[in-house]
Design an enzyme around this catalytic site. Structure first.
Site, PDB file in Angstrom:
ATOM      1  N   ARG A 116      11.790  -3.055  12.815  1.00 46.82           N
ATOM      2  CA  ARG A 116      10.441  -2.243  13.550  1.00 46.82           C
ATOM      3  C   ARG A 116      10.206  -3.926  14.626  1.00 46.82           C
ATOM      4  O   ARG A 116       9.692  -4.775  14.211  1.00 46.82           O
ATOM      5  CB  ARG A 116       9.359  -1.948  12.687  1.00 46.82           C
ATOM      6  CG  ARG A 116       9.704  -0.194  12.392  1.00 46.82           C
ATOM      7  CD  ARG A 116       9.090   0.411  11.162  1.00 46.82           C
ATOM      8  NE  ARG A 116       7.493  -0.508  10.840  1.00 46.82           N
ATOM      9  CZ  ARG A 116       6.955   0.148   9.849  1.00 46.82           C
ATOM     10  NH1 ARG A 116       7.116   0.500   9.058  1.00 46.82           N
ATOM     11  NH2 ARG A 116       5.004  -0.262  10.386  1.00 46.82           N
ATOM     12  N   LYS A 136       1.095  -1.171   0.033  1.00 48.53           N
ATOM     13  CA  LYS A 136      -0.095   0.092   0.062  1.00 48.53           C
ATOM     14  C   LYS A 136       0.807   1.323  -0.312  1.00 48.53           C
ATOM     15  O   LYS A 136       0.430   1.903  -1.067  1.00 48.53           O
ATOM     16  CB  LYS A 136      -0.892   0.406   1.541  1.00 48.53           C
ATOM     17  CG  LYS A 136      -1.801  -1.096   1.362  1.00 48.53           C
ATOM     18  CD  LYS A 136      -2.779  -1.129   2.099  1.00 48.53           C
ATOM     19  CE  LYS A 136      -2.295  -1.222   3.694  1.00 48.53           C
ATOM     20  NZ  LYS A 136      -1.911  -2.110   4.101  1.00 48.53           N
ATOM     21  N   ARG A 169      -0.627  -9.771  13.457  1.00 43.55           N
ATOM     22  CA  ARG A 169      -1.270  -8.489  12.747  1.00 43.55           C
ATOM     23  C   ARG A 169      -2.166  -9.359  11.548  1.00 43.55           C
ATOM     24  O   ARG A 169      -3.253  -8.576  11.414  1.00 43.55           O
ATOM     25  CB  ARG A 169       0.065  -7.080  12.138  1.00 43.55           C
ATOM     26  CG  ARG A 169       0.299  -6.761  12.692  1.00 43.55           C
ATOM     27  CD  ARG A 169       2.694  -5.664  12.642  1.00 43.55           C
ATOM     28  NE  ARG A 169       1.526  -4.945  11.278  1.00 43.55           N
ATOM     29  CZ  ARG A 169       1.981  -4.022  10.174  1.00 43.55           C
ATOM     30  NH1 ARG A 169       3.911  -5.217  10.448  1.00 43.55           N
ATOM     31  NH2 ARG A 169       2.266  -3.129   9.351  1.00 43.55           N
ATOM     32  N   ARG A 219      11.246  -6.151   5.631  1.00 47.58           N
ATOM     33  CA  ARG A 219      11.783  -4.863   5.898  1.00 47.58           C
ATOM     34  C   ARG A 219      12.325  -4.071   6.942  1.00 47.58           C
ATOM     35  O   ARG A 219      12.746  -4.975   8.347  1.00 47.58           O
ATOM     36  CB  ARG A 219      10.135  -4.151   6.008  1.00 47.58           C
ATOM     37  CG  ARG A 219      10.201  -2.253   5.770  1.00 47.58           C
ATOM     38  CD  ARG A 219       8.689  -2.566   5.407  1.00 47.58           C
ATOM     39  NE  ARG A 219       7.817  -2.781   6.558  1.00 47.58           N
ATOM     40  CZ  ARG A 219       6.633  -2.619   7.098  1.00 47.58           C
ATOM     41  NH1 ARG A 219       5.983  -2.109   5.947  1.00 47.58           N
ATOM     42  NH2 ARG A 219       5.489  -2.794   7.602  1.00 47.58           N
ATOM     43  N   ARG A 261      -9.470   0.672   8.934  1.00 48.91           N
ATOM     44  CA  ARG A 261      -9.429  -0.287   9.659  1.00 48.91           C
ATOM     45  C   ARG A 261     -10.492  -0.993   9.482  1.00 48.91           C
ATOM     46  O   ARG A 261     -10.178  -2.399  10.046  1.00 48.91           O
ATOM     47  CB  ARG A 261      -8.499  -0.994  10.338  1.00 48.91           C
ATOM     48  CG  ARG A 261      -6.552  -0.053   9.384  1.00 48.91           C
ATOM     49  CD  ARG A 261      -5.687   0.053   9.836  1.00 48.91           C
ATOM     50  NE  ARG A 261      -4.187   0.600  10.077  1.00 48.91           N
ATOM     51  CZ  ARG A 261      -3.284  -0.089  10.160  1.00 48.91           C
ATOM     52  NH1 ARG A 261      -3.253  -0.077  11.663  1.00 48.91           N
ATOM     53  NH2 ARG A 261      -2.277   0.753   9.587  1.00 48.91           N
TER      54      ARG A 261
END
Length: 215
Positions: A158, A13, A169, A125, A86
């Site tokens: 992260r 996204k 998640r 990531r 969301r």
């Protein structure tokens, strides 16, 4: 145009939002960026949000909506929402807010990516500690391992990209965000796009959809 980008965390996204906001001169609203800035500044909002985000949980609707409305109050351009809404409750509140101002959501783009790819993308990531630039060790690695190309800062994994949090998640997404698909399908502005393709191909497919909405 006012556009919503939907999809799993790690579905691309952020990448698509940057391309599309530049191409169509849209105001890019990323709740993730907003809260990361607040956390880095150690503001009251950041401290409140940090507990939810680090555990892979959704920030409460009321808190999110306060931030979104504040950001949109003086904006006259079309808006591209990245990571918001969301939940169905957030979507209804956004529709009500837009309707009260004589506006609407013109298109909802759903980036369809399989769950296995999401886990691979997120665990690879890395984010620059200094400038927050995002890299992916699989698809867009830095020139020097562990170092940001842009500012020389240290690249970090992260907390919300750790394997355990990623699984949580995904579970949160399925439970609270997937119902948005049904909500927007009923509204007639829902457009699924295969998000596992190369970023340029995904951007081209989205652009084709949006251009039909503006004719």
């Amino acid at each position: 145009m006012n556009i919503v980008l939907l999809g799993y965390p790690g579905s691309g996204k952020g990448t698509q939002a940057k391309m599309l906001s530049d191409k169509f001169s849209l105001f890019h609203v990323s709740t993730g960026d907003i809260f990361r800035e607040a956390i880095a500044s150690k503001s009251a909002l950041g401290l409140e949000a940090a507990g939810y985000i680090s555990a892979g949980k959704l920030v409460p609707d009321k808190l999110v909506l306060e931030v979104i409305k504040a950001r949109l109050s003086t904006e006259t351009r079309g808006v591209l929402f990245d990571g918001f809404p969301r939940t169905v409750e957030q979507a209804r509140a956004l529709d009500e807010y837009f309707t009260s101002g004589g506006r609407r959501i013109d298109a909802v783009i759903f980036l369809d990516v399989d769950e296995g790819s999401v886990v691979s993308r997120l665990s690879a990531r890395r984010t620059c500690k200094e400038c927050q630039k995002i890299y992916n060790l699989l698809t867009s690695p830095p020139a020097k391992e562990g170092i940001c190309d842009a500012c020389g800062g240290v690249l970090l994994l992260r907390a919300d990209d750790s394997p355990a949090v990623i699984k949580n998640r995904i579970a949160v997404y399925k439970a609270q965000t997937e119902p948005l698909v049904a909500y927007y399908k009923a509204a007639g502005n829902f457009h699924p796009i295969m998000g596992g393709e190369a970023p340029d191909k995904v951007a081209s497919d989205i652009t084709a959809v949006l251009e039909t909405r503006t004719r």
